[in-house]
Design an enzyme around this catalytic site. Structure first.
Site, PDB file in Angstrom:
ATOM      1  N   THR B 205       0.857  -1.183   0.000  1.00 19.02           N
ATOM      2  CA  THR B 205       0.000   0.000   0.000  1.00 19.02           C
ATOM      3  C   THR B 205       0.894   1.233   0.000  1.00 19.02           C
ATOM      4  O   THR B 205       1.917   1.237   0.664  1.00 19.02           O
ATOM      5  CB  THR B 205      -0.843  -0.001   1.291  1.00 19.02           C
ATOM      6  OG1 THR B 205      -1.706  -1.126   1.254  1.00 19.02           O
ATOM      7  CG2 THR B 205      -1.639   1.273   1.468  1.00 19.02           C
ATOM      8  N   ARG B 233     -14.268  -7.561  -0.337  1.00 20.32           N
ATOM      9  CA  ARG B 233     -13.603  -7.052   0.876  1.00 20.32           C
ATOM     10  C   ARG B 233     -13.060  -5.632   0.668  1.00 20.32           C
ATOM     11  O   ARG B 233     -12.439  -5.323  -0.328  1.00 20.32           O
ATOM     12  CB  ARG B 233     -12.453  -7.989   1.235  1.00 20.32           C
ATOM     13  CG  ARG B 233     -11.633  -7.545   2.452  1.00 20.32           C
ATOM     14  CD  ARG B 233     -10.335  -6.880   2.041  1.00 20.32           C
ATOM     15  NE  ARG B 233      -9.453  -6.699   3.209  1.00 20.32           N
ATOM     16  CZ  ARG B 233      -8.312  -6.010   3.174  1.00 20.32           C
ATOM     17  NH1 ARG B 233      -7.905  -5.451   2.063  1.00 20.32           N
ATOM     18  NH2 ARG B 233      -7.576  -5.891   4.253  1.00 20.32           N
ATOM     19  N   THR B 256      -0.503   1.655   6.609  1.00 21.25           N
ATOM     20  CA  THR B 256      -0.354   0.477   5.760  1.00 21.25           C
ATOM     21  C   THR B 256      -0.207  -0.727   6.665  1.00 21.25           C
ATOM     22  O   THR B 256       0.435  -0.644   7.701  1.00 21.25           O
ATOM     23  CB  THR B 256       0.894   0.598   4.860  1.00 21.25           C
ATOM     24  OG1 THR B 256       1.094  -0.655   4.201  1.00 21.25           O
ATOM     25  CG2 THR B 256       2.147   0.939   5.648  1.00 21.25           C
ATOM     26  N   GLY B 257      -0.823  -1.830   6.280  1.00 24.95           N
ATOM     27  CA  GLY B 257      -0.680  -3.018   7.121  1.00 24.95           C
ATOM     28  C   GLY B 257      -1.884  -3.905   6.989  1.00 24.95           C
ATOM     29  O   GLY B 257      -2.602  -3.854   5.988  1.00 24.95           O
TER      30      GLY B 257
END
Lengths: 339, 339
Positions: B205, B233, B256-257
């Site tokens: 991302t 999703r 991000t993650g």
């Protein structure tokens, strides 16, 4: 004398701690059926009675679940079912329509103990969207599912599905035509029509916050969104932090109102943050955050509860369908701007 | 003596205020290209060089915009374009694939002065999703658009659109097959596969926070989401408050993650709330919120900047592609767990 004093102190200590132990665990439930321009002068006695009765039916069911030791999750889910199944509210049956006369339902749920969450956006066939949100939480690795994929997930989970026509009511078709007519008449460009978008549709997102006998909060929200919504618009209701939030460290929140402003203000989490970080009461935190929403130009309302059962039912619109029941079973059900 | 003292105090006063007036306005920019299991031993020299060069190209472009008096919005948009157009990152070209070998891109943008926001989720044809998010903010009454409707909106706004095949790379097809094979081999049920979902895919991302010479923050995030994602999703990247937040009263954040944990933790807004309500530094606030994410079982990272140009690039994964440039043009570009 010294011994007597010691004895008195000890007696006081034990009496206090035993009182603490004996203290009844509290529980409670608070719901909303949407905020907006709800005025006594525009409401027939019959409609008023119908709203009061349905709000009472919904909250009484949730209260009974909590009283018998049920979970806050179960109370929130079953209470919201009552409102989703009623055409009075903008959720489930009776949801407002998109620009194409179609349905796009949003819902979310959050568990205050674990911070587990689930949500669905833009579904067309799930009879009770709040149950789909809870299934997403328990049975998928995701938090937010959308569109046809979310409908497919619900089928895989054996949730009740219905044809789109189940949700559509004559009232919402009329609402859609009115809003569309108004836009055409005024030749509004989109940016300036924001106010009319909201003011000329029905409100009625539903939501619930419950505190169970184990001291766990849960919150849920379910909606059809805005009349005449376009381009797969998603509002605040399925957004954890905006329309719904629950955390045993602060409070549970369910919001209703002009979704765009509630997303930008991260309303539900901001209330919880003020409670946790600034030690505000749920009432004061709700007032402050709704003031921020108003300063941006938006309106709506929230229901909030903390783990002590303290409750807020705040709104900056003329009215909000709402009800609260505490652990003693005292019911407070309201529609207009009085408290 | 008394007159001399008064004179000294007055001189001190004027020298301080004139120093305050002379103080150069600050600006700055910070970016990430994703956090994850990024280890030196798994990285070829060639790949490392490619990442460093692309991060440098992106941030240098944004920095030049800010230095010449451009807005933080413009800097964030153009900087993210560079990363979206590169197949190195999981956004735009090179985005990860859904279970059906298709593309579903998410992005969001927030303006710290006005709290205006825009986002899109699950689009397939918009070449630069961050620009679509900004268009949603300026040219629609909504904040979040999704699916085919959002793609249609982009066409109406004359944004560059491309066939889905433009985004798909051989590397991401291999990633998808690997993850799917792993799931089949292990006969994993979904709930227990969460860890593998994340650990066995590529991260990347992209995001940017910028502070312009007018003292205005902006933040943006753009992603392809998770490899093999299902049921429409939606992750944290398009969620205002979770993946992106900006407010001149606190800070700008891009995350991000593992998106699900970032939604549940309302990461971006929680960092801002700790900065605003508890007066934590952006670094300390980021550490505390990432610790909460870790306690829930998630991981990832954030880049954060406040209106003084203070910056945090925090992560609880082995590495995060990241870079920072301050108003003096000092560049700090990093990949692994060193700072």
């Amino acid at each position: 004398m010294k011994h007597i004093l010691t004895l008195v102190v000890m007696l006081l200590f034990f009496s206090c701690s035993s009182e603490k132990e004996k203290k009844q665990p509290t529980f409670g439930i608070v719901i909303h059926g949407g905020a907006g321009t709800i005025l006594k002068e525009n409401m027939s006695d019959e409609m008023e009675k119908a709203y009061i009765e349905k709000l009472t039916e919904a909250i009484t069911l949730g209260h009974a679940i909590l009283k018998s030791g049920g979970t806050s999750q179960d109370a929130v889910e079953k209470t919201i079912h009552v409102m989703e199944n009623s055409p009075l509210f903008n959720s489930g049956k009776g949801a407002v329509l998109t620009e194409n006369e179609s349905i796009a339902l949003d819902a979310s749920f959050m568990d205050g103990k674990t911070l587990n969450s689930g949500a669905i956006a833009g579904v067309k066939h799930i009879k009770n969207p709040i149950s789909a949100a809870i299934k997403v939480m328990h049975n998928s690795p995701h938090v937010l599912l959308s569109g046809a994929g979310a409908d497919r997930f619900a089928v895989e989970q054996n949730l009740d599905t219905v044809p789109e026509s189940y949700f559509i009511t004559a009232r919402r078709l009329r609402d859609l035509k009115s809003v569309q007519q108004l836009e055409t008449d005024k030749k509004l460009i989109l940016n300036s029509s924001e106010h009319l978008y909201f003011k000329n549709q029905r409100y009625g997102t539903v939501g619930c916050v419950a505190l169970d006998l184990n001291g766990n909060l849960a919150a849920g929200t379910s909606t059809g969104g805005m009349t005449n919504k376009k381009w797969g618009r998603i509002g605040d209701a399925p957004i954890i932090g905006a329309g719904t939030y629950a955390n045993n460290l602060s409070c549970g929140v369910s919001a209703t109102g002009w979704g765009e402003f509630f997303i930008r203000s991260v309303v539900a989490h901001d209330i919880a943050a003020l409670v946790e970080y600034k030690k505000l009461s749920v009432k004061e935190a709700s007032k402050q955050v709704l003031q921020k929403v108003e300063d941006l130009g938006g309106d709506g309302g929230v229901v909030v509860m903390d783990t002590h059962g303290n409750v807020a039912m705040e709104f900056n619109t003329p009215g909000m369908y709402r009800a609260h029941m505490n652990s003693e079973g005292k019911l407070n059900v309201r529609i207009y701007g009085d408290n």
